[in-house]
Design a protein around this motif. Structure first.
Motif, PDB file in Angstrom:
ATOM      1  N   GLU A  47       0.528  -0.902  -0.588  1.00  0.00           N
ATOM      2  CA  GLU A  47      -0.144  -0.065  -0.056  1.00  0.00           C
ATOM      3  C   GLU A  47       0.827   1.368  -0.049  1.00  0.00           C
ATOM      4  O   GLU A  47       2.167   1.099   0.284  1.00  0.00           O
ATOM      5  CB  GLU A  47      -1.148  -0.193   1.634  1.00  0.00           C
ATOM      6  N   CYS A  48       0.587   2.065  -0.162  1.00  0.00           N
ATOM      7  CA  CYS A  48       1.300   3.696  -0.302  1.00  0.00           C
ATOM      8  C   CYS A  48       0.190   4.702   0.012  1.00  0.00           C
ATOM      9  O   CYS A  48      -0.532   5.309  -0.597  1.00  0.00           O
ATOM     10  CB  CYS A  48       1.879   3.783  -1.991  1.00  0.00           C
ATOM     11  N   PRO A  49      -0.137   4.492   1.303  1.00  0.00           N
ATOM     12  CA  PRO A  49      -1.468   6.128   1.590  1.00  0.00           C
ATOM     13  C   PRO A  49      -0.340   7.140   1.372  1.00  0.00           C
ATOM     14  O   PRO A  49       0.147   7.675   1.297  1.00  0.00           O
ATOM     15  CB  PRO A  49      -1.229   5.737   2.995  1.00  0.00           C
ATOM     16  N   GLN A  50      -1.728   8.051   1.067  1.00  0.00           N
ATOM     17  CA  GLN A  50      -0.959   9.641   0.773  1.00  0.00           C
ATOM     18  C   GLN A  50      -0.206   9.932   2.453  1.00  0.00           C
ATOM     19  O   GLN A  50      -0.329   9.820   3.169  1.00  0.00           O
ATOM     20  CB  GLN A  50      -1.851  10.739   0.645  1.00  0.00           C
ATOM     21  N   ASN A  51       1.074  10.771   2.340  1.00  0.00           N
ATOM     22  CA  ASN A  51       1.708  11.782   3.640  1.00  0.00           C
ATOM     23  C   ASN A  51       2.098  10.719   4.091  1.00  0.00           C
ATOM     24  O   ASN A  51       2.618  10.702   5.420  1.00  0.00           O
ATOM     25  CB  ASN A  51       0.414  12.489   4.186  1.00  0.00           C
ATOM     26  N   SER A  52       2.316   9.053   4.169  1.00  0.00           N
ATOM     27  CA  SER A  52       2.735   7.816   4.507  1.00  0.00           C
ATOM     28  C   SER A  52       3.538   6.993   3.862  1.00  0.00           C
ATOM     29  O   SER A  52       3.744   7.563   2.667  1.00  0.00           O
ATOM     30  CB  SER A  52       2.229   7.079   5.418  1.00  0.00           C
ATOM     31  N   PRO A  53       4.862   6.632   4.039  1.00  0.00           N
ATOM     32  CA  PRO A  53       5.631   5.744   3.602  1.00  0.00           C
ATOM     33  C   PRO A  53       5.017   4.592   3.135  1.00  0.00           C
ATOM     34  O   PRO A  53       4.061   4.137   3.300  1.00  0.00           O
ATOM     35  CB  PRO A  53       6.662   5.274   4.698  1.00  0.00           C
ATOM     36  N   CYS A  54       5.518   4.004   1.590  1.00  0.00           N
ATOM     37  CA  CYS A  54       4.953   3.003   1.316  1.00  0.00           C
ATOM     38  C   CYS A  54       5.079   1.697   1.532  1.00  0.00           C
ATOM     39  O   CYS A  54       6.619   1.310   2.506  1.00  0.00           O
ATOM     40  CB  CYS A  54       5.121   2.442  -0.571  1.00  0.00           C
ATOM     41  N   SER A  55       4.406   0.088   1.732  1.00  0.00           N
ATOM     42  CA  SER A  55       4.793  -0.676   3.011  1.00  0.00           C
ATOM     43  C   SER A  55       4.426  -1.828   1.668  1.00  0.00           C
ATOM     44  O   SER A  55       3.658  -2.123   1.002  1.00  0.00           O
ATOM     45  CB  SER A  55       4.089  -0.181   3.951  1.00  0.00           C
ATOM     46  N   LEU A  56       5.570  -3.011   1.786  1.00  0.00           N
ATOM     47  CA  LEU A  56       5.434  -4.149   1.411  1.00  0.00           C
ATOM     48  C   LEU A  56       5.282  -5.287   3.361  1.00  0.00           C
ATOM     49  O   LEU A  56       5.965  -4.630   4.039  1.00  0.00           O
ATOM     50  CB  LEU A  56       6.306  -4.559   0.779  1.00  0.00           C
ATOM     51  N   GLU A  57       3.825  -5.813   3.090  1.00  0.00           N
ATOM     52  CA  GLU A  57       4.387  -6.645   4.049  1.00  0.00           C
ATOM     53  C   GLU A  57       3.834  -7.750   3.795  1.00  0.00           C
ATOM     54  O   GLU A  57       3.156  -8.196   3.062  1.00  0.00           O
ATOM     55  CB  GLU A  57       2.774  -6.053   5.284  1.00  0.00           C
ATOM     56  N   ILE A  58       3.802  -8.805   4.844  1.00  0.00           N
ATOM     57  CA  ILE A  58       3.865 -10.279   4.585  1.00  0.00           C
ATOM     58  C   ILE A  58       3.044 -11.012   6.005  1.00  0.00           C
ATOM     59  O   ILE A  58       3.696 -10.415   6.657  1.00  0.00           O
ATOM     60  CB  ILE A  58       4.748 -11.024   4.357  1.00  0.00           C
ATOM     61  N   ASN A  59       1.747 -11.253   5.725  1.00  0.00           N
ATOM     62  CA  ASN A  59       0.960 -11.422   7.296  1.00  0.00           C
ATOM     63  C   ASN A  59       2.027 -12.924   7.721  1.00  0.00           C
ATOM     64  O   ASN A  59       2.176 -13.454   9.276  1.00  0.00           O
ATOM     65  CB  ASN A  59       0.055 -11.655   7.424  1.00  0.00           C
ATOM     66  N   SER A  60       2.681 -13.804   7.647  1.00  0.00           N
ATOM     67  CA  SER A  60       2.683 -15.259   7.642  1.00  0.00           C
ATOM     68  C   SER A  60       4.003 -15.599   6.917  1.00  0.00           C
ATOM     69  O   SER A  60       3.948 -16.563   6.250  1.00  0.00           O
ATOM     70  CB  SER A  60       1.961 -15.971   8.028  1.00  0.00           C
TER      71      SER A  60
END
Length: 94
Positions: free
Chosen positions: A57-70
């Motif tokens: 995700e890449c929310p406005q005014n925040s860093p973009c992120s890459l995530e793995i839940n498990s």
């Protein structure tokens, strides 16, 4: 064209079944980043190819992120972000 990004953490080690998250601040003026995944001895992949377990995700005014839940052992790879596709083409060809 300058395509500098800031990615953190620079290294991330996790055990099985843990949550893993990386952040990427795109170059000023860019509203998104490209996430790439490179396993040893395999071709470079865009995250669109492994969306089933990874979320980006890449929310406005925040860093973009890459995530793995498990996490799984097969997730071991070099993951990096870029602010343009041309940056990745230069990295992957060197």
């Amino acid at each position: 064209m300058d395509t500098e990004v800031t990615q953190s953490p620079s290294h991330l080690l996790k055990g099985k079944d843990q949550r893993a998250k990386m952040d990427c601040v795109p170059k000023k003026g860019h509203s998104y980043v490209y996430w790439y995944h490179k396993k040893l001895e395999e071709a470079l992949e865009n995250t669109a190819m492994f969306k089933q377990r990874f979320s980006a995700e890449c929310p406005q005014n925040s860093p973009c992120s890459l995530e793995i839940n498990s996490t799984e052992a097969a997730d071991s790879a070099l993951c990096f972000c870029a602010s343009s596709q041309s940056t990745v083409l230069r990295v992957s060809s060197s």
